[in-house]
Motif scaffolding. Structure first.
Motif, PDB file in Angstrom:
ATOM      1  N   PRO A   1       0.829  -1.197   0.000  1.00 13.42           N
ATOM      2  CA  PRO A   1       0.000   0.000   0.000  1.00 13.42           C
ATOM      3  C   PRO A   1       0.869   1.256   0.000  1.00 13.42           C
ATOM      4  CG  PRO A   1       0.066  -0.954   2.177  1.00 13.42           C
ATOM      5  CD  PRO A   1       0.818  -1.880   1.260  1.00 13.42           C
ATOM      6  N   THR A   2       0.304   2.336  -0.437  1.00 15.23           N
ATOM      7  CA  THR A   2       1.005   3.609  -0.430  1.00 15.23           C
ATOM      8  C   THR A   2       0.245   4.566   0.473  1.00 15.23           C
ATOM      9  OG1 THR A   2      -0.257   4.452  -2.291  1.00 15.23           O
ATOM     10  CG2 THR A   2       1.775   3.279  -2.814  1.00 15.23           C
ATOM     11  N   PRO A   3       0.913   5.605   0.959  1.00 11.98           N
ATOM     12  CA  PRO A   3       0.219   6.575   1.805  1.00 11.98           C
ATOM     13  C   PRO A   3      -0.968   7.234   1.102  1.00 11.98           C
ATOM     14  CG  PRO A   3       2.584   6.887   1.946  1.00 11.98           C
ATOM     15  CD  PRO A   3       2.333   5.885   0.857  1.00 11.98           C
ATOM     16  N   THR A   4      -0.949   7.279  -0.211  1.00 11.60           N
ATOM     17  CA  THR A   4      -2.031   7.897  -0.957  1.00 11.60           C
ATOM     18  C   THR A   4      -2.995   6.844  -1.506  1.00 11.60           C
ATOM     19  OG1 THR A   4      -0.684   7.903  -2.958  1.00 11.60           O
ATOM     20  CG2 THR A   4      -0.661   9.908  -1.611  1.00 11.60           C
ATOM     21  N   GLN A   5      -3.149   5.775  -0.800  1.00 10.21           N
ATOM     22  CA  GLN A   5      -4.026   4.681  -1.204  1.00 10.21           C
ATOM     23  C   GLN A   5      -5.463   5.212  -1.354  1.00 10.21           C
ATOM     24  OE1 GLN A   5      -4.780   1.715   1.920  1.00 10.21           O
ATOM     25  NE2 GLN A   5      -3.903   0.207   0.511  1.00 10.21           N
ATOM     26  N   THR A   6      -6.069   4.943  -2.500  1.00  8.33           N
ATOM     27  CA  THR A   6      -7.451   5.362  -2.701  1.00  8.33           C
ATOM     28  C   THR A   6      -8.391   4.446  -1.925  1.00  8.33           C
ATOM     29  OG1 THR A   6      -7.863   3.943  -4.621  1.00  8.33           O
ATOM     30  CG2 THR A   6      -6.904   6.146  -5.058  1.00  8.33           C
ATOM     31  N   LYS A   7      -9.606   4.899  -1.780  1.00 11.32           N
ATOM     32  CA  LYS A   7     -10.600   4.065  -1.102  1.00 11.32           C
ATOM     33  C   LYS A   7     -10.805   2.766  -1.869  1.00 11.32           C
ATOM     34  CE  LYS A   7     -15.125   5.055  -0.946  1.00 11.32           C
ATOM     35  NZ  LYS A   7     -16.418   5.632  -0.530  1.00 11.32           N
TER      36      LYS A   7
ATOM     37  N   ASP B   1      -6.710 -15.203  12.059  1.00 13.78           N
ATOM     38  CA  ASP B   1      -6.693 -13.962  12.828  1.00 13.78           C
ATOM     39  C   ASP B   1      -5.443 -13.145  12.490  1.00 13.78           C
ATOM     40  OD1 ASP B   1      -7.459 -12.056  14.751  1.00 13.78           O
ATOM     41  OD2 ASP B   1      -6.574 -13.189  16.398  1.00 13.78           O
ATOM     42  N   ALA B   2      -4.299 -13.810  12.428  1.00 12.37           N
ATOM     43  CA  ALA B   2      -3.043 -13.118  12.088  1.00 12.37           C
ATOM     44  C   ALA B   2      -3.094 -12.568  10.664  1.00 12.37           C
ATOM     45  CB  ALA B   2      -1.860 -14.057  12.260  1.00 12.37           C
ATOM     46  N   THR B   3      -3.640 -13.350   9.743  1.00 18.14           N
ATOM     47  CA  THR B   3      -3.766 -12.904   8.352  1.00 18.14           C
ATOM     48  C   THR B   3      -4.667 -11.685   8.262  1.00 18.14           C
ATOM     49  OG1 THR B   3      -3.421 -15.127   7.489  1.00 18.14           O
ATOM     50  CG2 THR B   3      -4.561 -13.578   6.037  1.00 18.14           C
ATOM     51  N   LEU B   4      -5.767 -11.731   8.996  1.00 17.09           N
ATOM     52  CA  LEU B   4      -6.712 -10.620   8.987  1.00 17.09           C
ATOM     53  C   LEU B   4      -6.071  -9.352   9.531  1.00 17.09           C
ATOM     54  CD1 LEU B   4      -9.654 -10.063   8.252  1.00 17.09           C
ATOM     55  CD2 LEU B   4     -10.272 -10.698  10.569  1.00 17.09           C
ATOM     56  N   GLN B   5      -5.310  -9.486  10.614  1.00 10.79           N
ATOM     57  CA  GLN B   5      -4.634  -8.329  11.192  1.00 10.79           C
ATOM     58  C   GLN B   5      -3.585  -7.774  10.222  1.00 10.79           C
ATOM     59  OE1 GLN B   5      -5.461  -6.762  14.211  1.00 10.79           O
ATOM     60  NE2 GLN B   5      -4.252  -5.233  13.166  1.00 10.79           N
ATOM     61  N   ASP B   6      -2.810  -8.666   9.595  1.00 12.50           N
ATOM     62  CA  ASP B   6      -1.819  -8.221   8.610  1.00 12.50           C
ATOM     63  C   ASP B   6      -2.486  -7.481   7.456  1.00 12.50           C
ATOM     64  OD1 ASP B   6       0.212  -9.354  10.100  1.00 12.50           O
ATOM     65  OD2 ASP B   6       0.397 -11.145   8.843  1.00 12.50           O
ATOM     66  N   SER B   7      -3.614  -8.000   7.001  1.00 12.11           N
ATOM     67  CA  SER B   7      -4.338  -7.362   5.896  1.00 12.11           C
ATOM     68  C   SER B   7      -4.850  -5.989   6.310  1.00 12.11           C
ATOM     69  CB  SER B   7      -5.506  -8.248   5.454  1.00 12.11           C
ATOM     70  OG  SER B   7      -5.032  -9.483   4.976  1.00 12.11           O
ATOM     71  N   ALA B   8      -5.384  -5.884   7.513  1.00 12.00           N
ATOM     72  CA  ALA B   8      -5.875  -4.591   7.998  1.00 12.00           C
ATOM     73  C   ALA B   8      -4.727  -3.596   8.128  1.00 12.00           C
ATOM     74  CB  ALA B   8      -6.593  -4.772   9.334  1.00 12.00           C
ATOM     75  N   ASP B   9      -3.562  -4.083   8.532  1.00 14.85           N
ATOM     76  CA  ASP B   9      -2.397  -3.202   8.684  1.00 14.85           C
ATOM     77  C   ASP B   9      -1.923  -2.623   7.349  1.00 14.85           C
ATOM     78  OD1 ASP B   9      -2.426  -3.606  11.415  1.00 14.85           O
ATOM     79  OD2 ASP B   9      -0.771  -5.052  11.407  1.00 14.85           O
ATOM     80  N   LYS B  10      -2.218  -3.289   6.256  1.00 18.78           N
ATOM     81  CA  LYS B  10      -1.801  -2.813   4.936  1.00 18.78           C
ATOM     82  C   LYS B  10      -2.690  -1.697   4.407  1.00 18.78           C
ATOM     83  CE  LYS B  10       0.165  -7.249   3.572  1.00 18.78           C
ATOM     84  NZ  LYS B  10       0.009  -8.402   2.659  1.00 18.78           N
ATOM     85  N   VAL B  11      -3.843  -1.518   5.016  1.00 22.95           N
ATOM     86  CA  VAL B  11      -4.765  -0.476   4.574  1.00 22.95           C
ATOM     87  C   VAL B  11      -4.316   0.855   5.160  1.00 22.95           C
ATOM     88  CG1 VAL B  11      -7.151   0.355   4.703  1.00 22.95           C
ATOM     89  CG2 VAL B  11      -6.688  -2.086   4.322  1.00 22.95           C
ATOM     90  N   THR B  12      -4.135   1.841   4.288  1.00 20.08           N
ATOM     91  CA  THR B  12      -3.700   3.161   4.740  1.00 20.08           C
ATOM     92  C   THR B  12      -4.723   4.255   4.457  1.00 20.08           C
ATOM     93  OG1 THR B  12      -2.528   3.579   2.663  1.00 20.08           O
ATOM     94  CG2 THR B  12      -1.257   2.579   4.474  1.00 20.08           C
ATOM     95  N   ASN B  13      -5.734   3.980   3.672  1.00 17.70           N
ATOM     96  CA  ASN B  13      -6.750   4.978   3.365  1.00 17.70           C
ATOM     97  C   ASN B  13      -7.485   5.356   4.659  1.00 17.70           C
ATOM     98  OD1 ASN B  13      -9.806   5.491   2.724  1.00 17.70           O
ATOM     99  ND2 ASN B  13      -8.631   6.179   0.941  1.00 17.70           N
ATOM    100  N   THR B  14      -7.573   6.640   4.933  1.00 17.34           N
ATOM    101  CA  THR B  14      -8.116   7.099   6.207  1.00 17.34           C
ATOM    102  C   THR B  14      -9.614   6.839   6.365  1.00 17.34           C
ATOM    103  OG1 THR B  14      -8.401   9.326   5.308  1.00 17.34           O
ATOM    104  CG2 THR B  14      -6.348   8.870   6.516  1.00 17.34           C
ATOM    105  N   GLU B  15     -10.320   6.658   5.288  1.00 13.80           N
ATOM    106  CA  GLU B  15     -11.753   6.363   5.382  1.00 13.80           C
ATOM    107  C   GLU B  15     -12.008   4.871   5.612  1.00 13.80           C
ATOM    108  OE1 GLU B  15     -15.859   7.194   2.845  1.00 13.80           O
ATOM    109  OE2 GLU B  15     -13.932   7.859   2.022  1.00 13.80           O
TER     110      GLU B  15
END
Length: 156
Positions: A40-46, A86-100
């Motif tokens: 992911p990038t800091p400017t990740q779109t929704k 659970d670990a996979t889900l947490q890792d996936s959530a951590d990759k999301v950078t879009n603030t919304e």
């Protein structure tokens, strides 16, 4: 009780995950490609964030579903698989950078972690009545609600 609980839990989680994470990304973010899935990038779109999380959770859910019948007959393997998911889900959530989208993926991952913890506590209990008084239903409802919240933000 442990085998019955694991059977119920794995079936319930599979349903909740498929319902909650079947959302597709919306918007004009046609750049939601395989690259968005891995880094992911800091400017990740929704749209990129939704696609990233949905793809990773769907892939993990498919693996869990393929093993569902085996997991129902082996409570220890099921608990290990829940921890892995659970670990996979947490890792996936951590990759999301879009603030919304980020608060929704974090909430879903947190609800799932709580649900796994509750499932483990119930599985360790020798009291069959613990299932009805444990908040198990409320935990599943929270999981479904946070999945729907993710879906709603991605479809808006």
């Amino acid at each position: 009780m442990r085998k019955q609980l694991v059977s119920l839990t794995t079936a319930a989680i599979a349903v909740a995950l498929l319902a909650g994470c079947s959302a597709g990304g919306s918007g004009s973010g046609s750049g939601a490609t395989t690259a968005a899935k891995s880094t992911p990038t800091p400017t990740q779109t929704k749209a990129e964030a939704c696609k990233l999380f949905t793809n990773e959770v769907t892939d993990a859910t498919k693996g869990m579903q393929m093993q569902l019948s085996e997991l129902q007959s082996d409570p220890d393997a099921a608990m290990a698989k829940l921890d892995e998911f659970d670990a996979t889900l947490q890792d996936s959530a951590d990759k999301v950078t879009n603030t919304e989208v980020k608060p929704k993926t974090d909430a879903f991952a947190s609800a799932f972690s709580d649900f796994v913890g509750m499932t483990k506590d119930l599985a360790a209990s020798k009291d069959p009545s613990a299932l009805s008084s444990s908040g198990f239903t409320e935990g599943l409802q929270k999981l479904e609600t946070t999945g729907k919240d993710f879906q709603d933000v991605c479809q808006s």
